[in-house]
Design an enzyme around this catalytic site. Structure first.
Site, mmCIF file in Angstrom:
data_model
loop_
_atom_site.group_PDB
_atom_site.id
_atom_site.type_symbol
_atom_site.label_atom_id
_atom_site.label_comp_id
_atom_site.label_asym_id
_atom_site.label_seq_id
_atom_site.Cartn_x
_atom_site.Cartn_y
_atom_site.Cartn_z
ATOM 1 N N GLU A 1 0.846 -1.190 0.000
ATOM 2 C CA GLU A 1 0.000 0.000 0.000
ATOM 3 C C GLU A 1 0.885 1.244 0.000
ATOM 4 O OE1 GLU A 1 -2.134 0.888 3.710
ATOM 5 O OE2 GLU A 1 -1.381 -1.004 4.492
ATOM 6 N N CYS B 1 -3.322 -3.484 4.686
ATOM 7 C CA CYS B 1 -2.364 -4.470 5.209
ATOM 8 C C CYS B 1 -2.748 -5.897 4.866
ATOM 9 C CB CYS B 1 -2.247 -4.327 6.723
ATOM 10 S SG CYS B 1 -1.902 -2.660 7.240
ATOM 11 N N HIS C 1 -2.126 -9.914 12.329
ATOM 12 C CA HIS C 1 -1.568 -8.686 11.770
ATOM 13 C C HIS C 1 -1.143 -7.803 12.946
ATOM 14 C CE1 HIS C 1 -0.845 -4.977 9.878
ATOM 15 N NE2 HIS C 1 -1.909 -4.387 10.394
HETATM 16 N N1 CAA Z 1 2.326 2.919 30.770
HETATM 17 C C1 CAA Z 1 1.713 1.826 30.245
HETATM 18 N N2 CAA Z 1 0.703 1.910 29.336
HETATM 19 C C2 CAA Z 1 0.312 3.138 28.953
HETATM 20 C C3 CAA Z 1 0.885 4.317 29.463
HETATM 21 C C4 CAA Z 1 1.946 4.174 30.424
HETATM 22 N N3 CAA Z 1 2.543 5.234 30.952
HETATM 23 N N4 CAA Z 1 0.273 5.370 28.890
HETATM 24 C C5 CAA Z 1 -0.675 4.878 28.039
HETATM 25 N N5 CAA Z 1 -0.648 3.521 28.090
HETATM 26 C C6 CAA Z 1 -1.460 2.604 27.298
HETATM 27 C C7 CAA Z 1 -2.907 2.982 27.161
HETATM 28 O O1 CAA Z 1 -3.678 2.578 28.274
HETATM 29 C C8 CAA Z 1 -3.280 2.239 25.874
HETATM 30 O O2 CAA Z 1 -3.478 0.879 26.153
HETATM 31 P P1 CAA Z 1 -4.957 0.232 26.041
HETATM 32 O O3 CAA Z 1 -5.426 0.473 24.628
HETATM 33 O O4 CAA Z 1 -4.723 -1.202 26.332
HETATM 34 O O5 CAA Z 1 -5.793 0.945 27.044
HETATM 35 C C9 CAA Z 1 -1.995 2.304 25.047
HETATM 36 O O6 CAA Z 1 -0.942 2.622 25.970
HETATM 37 C C10 CAA Z 1 -2.009 3.371 23.969
HETATM 38 O O7 CAA Z 1 -2.378 4.582 24.581
HETATM 39 P P2 CAA Z 1 -3.507 5.498 23.938
HETATM 40 O O8 CAA Z 1 -4.681 4.648 23.549
HETATM 41 O O9 CAA Z 1 -3.737 6.671 24.781
HETATM 42 O O10 CAA Z 1 -2.687 5.921 22.628
HETATM 43 P P3 CAA Z 1 -3.105 6.877 21.471
HETATM 44 O O11 CAA Z 1 -4.587 7.085 21.438
HETATM 45 O O12 CAA Z 1 -2.235 8.057 21.534
HETATM 46 O O13 CAA Z 1 -2.673 6.011 20.178
HETATM 47 C C11 CAA Z 1 -3.348 4.352 18.584
HETATM 48 C C12 CAA Z 1 -2.916 4.627 20.020
HETATM 49 C C13 CAA Z 1 -4.764 4.833 18.363
HETATM 50 C C14 CAA Z 1 -3.235 2.854 18.295
HETATM 51 C C15 CAA Z 1 -2.385 5.138 17.628
HETATM 52 O O14 CAA Z 1 -1.073 4.687 17.798
HETATM 53 C C16 CAA Z 1 -2.748 5.015 16.161
HETATM 54 O O15 CAA Z 1 -3.619 5.719 15.663
HETATM 55 N N6 CAA Z 1 -2.043 4.097 15.411
HETATM 56 C C17 CAA Z 1 -2.301 3.899 13.988
HETATM 57 C C18 CAA Z 1 -3.518 3.062 13.703
HETATM 58 C C19 CAA Z 1 -3.368 1.626 14.097
HETATM 59 O O16 CAA Z 1 -2.279 1.096 14.231
HETATM 60 N N7 CAA Z 1 -4.499 0.934 14.229
HETATM 61 C C20 CAA Z 1 -4.502 -0.476 14.544
HETATM 62 C C21 CAA Z 1 -5.712 -1.181 13.998
HETATM 63 S S1 CAA Z 1 -5.881 -0.881 12.239
HETATM 64 C C22 CAA Z 1 -4.724 -1.915 11.532
HETATM 65 O O17 CAA Z 1 -4.263 -2.825 12.152
HETATM 66 C C23 CAA Z 1 -4.269 -1.641 10.145
HETATM 67 C C24 CAA Z 1 -2.943 -0.962 10.217
HETATM 68 O O18 CAA Z 1 -1.917 -1.602 10.186
HETATM 69 C C25 CAA Z 1 -2.925 0.483 10.328
#
Ligand code: CAA
Length: 392
Positions: free
Chosen positions: A81, A113, A236
């Site tokens: 992609e 993906c 994945h």
């Molecule tokens: N110590 C331990 N854990 C901590 C922490 C700390 N100090 N601070 C935060 N965390 C945890 C949170 O609790 C959370 O865990 P849970 O989901 O288990 O509750 C985790 O760390 C991430 O924290 P946030 O949810 O606050 O993080 P965020 O909102 O800033 O970002 C995300 C997370 C949404 C995945 C972001 O990285 C993102 O948008 N990534 C791209 C999209 C993605 O990867 N999606 C996955 C599904 S889609 C897919 O698989 C296709 C693909 O490849 C894209």
């Protein structure tokens, strides 16, 4: 039960440059444990300016090609992609760089993906129709969300190459599968953008829904097969914590209680490489599969592996493989560990500069500094044509 068709060899490659996620956390003012524990990531591969999906792919595939199979590869399926051209398939460059025979069909596949899994299924179909043919399946991607975005810590890059043939040495692919597709906007990249748009939290919800639905469809197709029939699972991996969440969800769906020990046993060894490379989109599931085969302490011969492939937008597929007897004799573990160990760490400033210099837009004249560590590099773009070169 089914004709023996599957993966005979598997090799992957990532950039020679990486950013430690603790460096990124320091810069972004985040607790390093958010990335290390919360996302389950330690490092992410950062492409050099003279790397793209073609060089990553050719570097991944090079070890698979020898005098014995050179002219027997009848098809190259290239999943990505991060396409570099709206018309020409990246696999055509790879065919030349690898010196493969010219009687070969080549095509590029896209569905976020997921597309490498479509490529594997198509490759198995081609080989089943004409045993003796070999299909080179390649998946290569560069995950880019942008500096300071929530997705930034889940970037990465990598390519995986797999040889699909009859009587494979590593893995037999089962014909039964379960699919789920739905038109959703959880992650996408319009043609005019070089970073992905993503509704992060929503994407994780759709991922889990697609897993549940694909599993349901798989069980309808596969008859009496049950969760307990699988020794290991690969998912994945946009980040490794997603694989853990997925596995817990699948266990709960099947009434299985999942403690930390069982989780580690069933998916742990498959997470090791992705934790060091980051998201490699279409390649990620199969780099996880290589990680499982090469690092699991147990002899997995004859064991069944359940795999879940997910591509945003979305398509999911649950399918299965059986590990072949003697698979350990064909491991590329040393090659892969050496490649990961030889990578060079970047400081934040250099990472940010490299981010800004990738994806030249105008197709005019560009020559790139020699930074790529692999055998193949993108030397430049001249007259709208990409110029690839070999380093030794
Ligand atoms: N110590 C331990 N854990 C901590 C922490 C700390 N100090 N601070 C935060 N965390 C945890 C949170 O609790 C959370 O865990 P849970 O989901 O288990 O509750 C985790 O760390 C991430 O924290 P946030 O949810 O606050 O993080 P965020 O909102 O800033 O970002 C995300 C997370 C949404 C995945 C972001 O990285 C993102 O948008 N990534 C791209 C999209 C993605 O990867 N999606 C996955 C599904 S889609 C897919 O698989 C296709 C693909 O490849 C894209």
């Amino acid at each position: 039960r089914f004709m023996s068709v599957g993966i005979d060899d598997i090799s992957f490659y990532s950039s020679g440059l990486y950013l430690s996620l603790s460096t990124l956390a320091d810069h972004n003012g985040e607790d390093p444990d958010k990335y290390r524990v919360g996302l389950g990531q330690e490092r992410m591969g950062v492409p050099a300016p003279d790397e793209d999906i073609v060089t990553l792919a050719a570097n991944a595939a090079r070890p698979l090609i020898n005098d014995g199979n050179h002219d027997r590869i009848t098809t190259i399926l290239f999943a990505t992609e991060s396409s570099i051209d709206q018309s020409k398939a990246a696999g055509v460059y790879v065919q030349r760089l690898l010196g493969l025979g010219s009687n070969c069909r080549i095509v590029e596949l896209k569905q976020a993906c997921y597309s490498a899994t479509a490529a594997i299924q198509m490759a198995c179909g081609l080989v089943a129709r004409k045993p003796g043919d070999q299909v080179l399946v390649i998946a290569a991607d560069i995950a880019r969300y942008g500096l300071g975005t929530p997705g930034e810590a889940t970037q990465g890059c990598g390519a995986v190459a797999m040889l699909v043939k009859d009587s494979p040495r590593l893995l037999e692919v089962h014909p039964e599968t379960g699919c789920y597709s739905e038109d959703v906007m959880d992650f996408w990249r319009p043609n005019y953008m070089d970073t992905a748009l993503v509704d992060g939290k929503y994407s994780t919800i759709v991922y889990l829904k697609a897993l549940r639905q694909s599993w349901k469809h798989y069980r309808e197709n596969a008859g009496s097969v049950d969760f307990g029939d699988f020794s290991r699972f690969c998912y994945h991996l946009p980040f490794t914590k997603m694989g853990e969440k997925a596995h817990r969800k699948l266990a709960v769906t099947n009434g299985v209680s999942m403690d930390a020990e069982l989780l580690e046993q069933q998916i742990g060894s498959g997470l090791l490489y992705n934790r060091q490379i980051g998201n490699s989109y279409s390649a990620s599931l199969y780099i996880g599969l290589a990680s499982l085969l090469e690092n699991d302490k147990e002899d997995l011969s004859g064991k069944h592996i359940g795999l879940f492939s997910y591509g945003s937008g979305c398509v999911g597929e649950f399918f299965a493989m059986t590990v072949c007897n003697g698979y350990r004799e064909h491991s590329r573990r040393e090659q892969h560990l050496a490649m990961l160990e030889q990578r060079q760490e970047l400081d934040y400033q250099t990472y940010a500069e490299l981010f800004g210099h990738s994806c030249p837009q105008d197709g005019g004249e560009h020559y790139f500094p020699e930074m790529a560590a692999g055998h193949y590099r993108l030397a430049g773009i001249h007259d709208h044509k990409r110029i690839y070169s070999e380093t030794d």
